[in-house]
Design a protein around this motif. Structure first.
Motif, mmCIF file in Angstrom:
data_model
loop_
_atom_site.group_PDB
_atom_site.id
_atom_site.type_symbol
_atom_site.label_atom_id
_atom_site.label_comp_id
_atom_site.label_asym_id
_atom_site.label_seq_id
_atom_site.Cartn_x
_atom_site.Cartn_y
_atom_site.Cartn_z
ATOM 1 N N GLY A 25 36.279 38.544 38.248
ATOM 2 C CA GLY A 25 37.104 37.383 38.561
ATOM 3 C C GLY A 25 37.324 36.521 37.334
ATOM 4 O O GLY A 25 36.355 36.107 36.680
ATOM 5 N N VAL A 26 38.585 36.271 36.995
ATOM 6 C CA VAL A 26 38.956 35.457 35.838
ATOM 7 C C VAL A 26 40.009 34.445 36.268
ATOM 8 O O VAL A 26 40.649 34.607 37.314
ATOM 9 N N MET A 48 45.938 46.763 36.496
ATOM 10 C CA MET A 48 46.986 46.664 35.479
ATOM 11 C C MET A 48 46.340 46.780 34.098
ATOM 12 O O MET A 48 45.403 46.074 33.794
ATOM 13 N N SER A 49 46.844 47.700 33.260
ATOM 14 C CA SER A 49 46.216 47.917 31.959
ATOM 15 C C SER A 49 46.525 46.771 31.013
ATOM 16 O O SER A 49 47.483 46.013 31.196
ATOM 17 N N LEU A 96 40.709 43.169 36.385
ATOM 18 C CA LEU A 96 40.676 41.714 36.343
ATOM 19 C C LEU A 96 41.344 41.145 37.592
ATOM 20 O O LEU A 96 42.470 41.511 37.926
ATOM 21 N N VAL A 97 40.647 40.242 38.269
ATOM 22 C CA VAL A 97 41.142 39.624 39.505
ATOM 23 C C VAL A 97 41.324 38.133 39.236
ATOM 24 O O VAL A 97 40.360 37.430 38.903
ATOM 25 N N VAL A 98 42.559 37.636 39.361
ATOM 26 C CA VAL A 98 42.843 36.229 39.058
ATOM 27 C C VAL A 98 42.443 35.344 40.232
ATOM 28 O O VAL A 98 42.867 35.566 41.375
ATOM 29 N N GLN A 109 33.851 39.787 46.837
ATOM 30 C CA GLN A 109 35.248 40.118 46.557
ATOM 31 C C GLN A 109 35.439 40.586 45.124
ATOM 32 O O GLN A 109 36.415 41.254 44.814
ATOM 33 N N VAL A 110 34.537 40.188 44.245
ATOM 34 C CA VAL A 110 34.509 40.684 42.870
ATOM 35 C C VAL A 110 33.065 41.043 42.535
ATOM 36 O O VAL A 110 32.117 40.570 43.180
ATOM 37 N N ASP A 111 32.890 41.903 41.535
ATOM 38 C CA ASP A 111 31.546 42.308 41.101
ATOM 39 C C ASP A 111 30.944 41.321 40.116
ATOM 40 O O ASP A 111 29.721 41.170 40.046
#
Length: 341
Positions: free
Chosen positions: A145-146, A1-2, A176-178, A192-194
């Protein structure tokens, strides 16, 4: 999502927030009471002690305010939206989210800084030691991851990449992955995230577990700063000035208490508070990694610069347009430690 899509969604939420406040305005600013003591509804953070919770436990509200826990959040933007709609009486978020919501018309005012970055407490962006990611320039197209969209980590990433010379289209390639803060380290280690945005006790726990390194930290990139503020609805402030002043005064004392009290004593107090309240699904094991309160401003006093530092991110992502006047978003009049004009 931008970022721009996220901004449009946020503005849509602001419209809904403002409408909800208008519809609930009758009586919406009245403080609830337990006997004669005003009750301030709020959201907490799992396995953490907020500064108001510490202030209450230390007796700094002097019996003039009592906290009423409504559940937990993992998102500052969600927390202040809940305050704006009257679901809680106060909420806290990073200054960019506060400015965005207030600038869009939500009737809220910031009253106190409650977190930030210093040489001990900051947000860092971590990767496994063997990761090829070594500088902010390597973050393009990566999963990070945030704790929330529209939060400080998103702004930190934007500002670091812009500082590295990238334009908005390139910055929008970042995914961004919540993730809940207690689970972000595990998501990074599982691949799962970099990259993982980590702060506070969860950052220190991750470092203690080994095998990670920081790509950058907001303290290294931008120096010490006040990151976020507690806000109240304007009608609540107008109807309950004495109670709000007692709250702000108590929280300000708790900020300074953490700065002057030996670390072991602070950790012991946090542990005691968490164990005593017995909330479902939390424990005090990560509290031992606490380092500092991370609020550079004396007693949480707010200044224009606490919002101006986010202006680039706000403008680039469409969060604000036109004149940007931070003085309209906050007041220090409830803080007895603020300089008198």
């Amino acid at each position: 999502m931008s970022a721009r899509v996220r901004s449009r969604l946020f503005i849509g939420a602001v419209v809904a927030v403002t409408a909800a406040v208008v519809l609930s305005a009758c009586g919406g600013g009245d403080v609830r009471k337990s006997g004669r003591v005003p009750l301030f509804r709020y959201q907490g953070w799992a396995s953490q002690v907020t500064i108001p919770e510490l202030a209450e436990d230390l007796g700094f509200f002097e019996g003039k305010v009592k906290l009423d826990w409504q559940g937990n959040t993992i998102s500052g933007p969600q927390d202040i939206q809940s305050a704006a709609t009257g679901q809680v009486d106060f909420g806290g978020a990073f200054g960019g989210a506060v400015a965005k919501l207030a600038h869009a018309g939500a009737p809220i005012t910031a009253v106190l800084n409650y977190y930030g970055s210093d040489d001990k407490t900051f947000t860092g962006f971590y990767v496994p030691e063997n990761s090829p990611i070594t500088t902010p320039k390597d973050l393009l197209s990566k999963k990070i991851g945030v704790n929330t969209l529209g939060g400080q980590s998103e702004a930190d990433i934007h500002d670091a990449l812009k500082k590295s010379g990238y334009d908005e289209e390139q910055i929008r390639s970042v995914q961004l992955v919540v993730l809940p803060p207690p689970n972000t380290e595990d998501a990074l280690r599982r691949g799962q995230v970099d990259v993982a945005a980590l702060g506070g006790q969860f950052q220190q726990r991750a470092i203690a577990n080994g095998g990670l390194r920081a790509v950058f930290t907001d303290y290294e990139e931008f120096g010490p700063f006040n990151g976020g503020q507690y806000v109240f609805r304007n009608d609540f402030l107008a109807r309950n000035p004495a109670s709000v002043e007692a709250f702000v005064s108590g929280v300000a004392k708790a900020i300074e208490w953490q700065k002057t009290t030996p670390r072991d004593e602070v950790i012991a107090r946090f542990t005691q508070i968490i164990e005593k309240r017995q909330r479902p699904g939390e424990d005090a094991s990560s509290v031992k990694f606490w380092q500092s309160v991370g609020v550079p401003a004396p007693s949480g006093v707010i200044a224009d610069t606490d919002f101006l530092r986010w202006e680039s991110w706000l403008r680039d992502t469409g969060g604000i347009t036109g004149a940007f006047e931070p003085s309209k978003f906050f007041t220090n009049r409830f803080n007895p430690n603020a300089p008198k004009s």
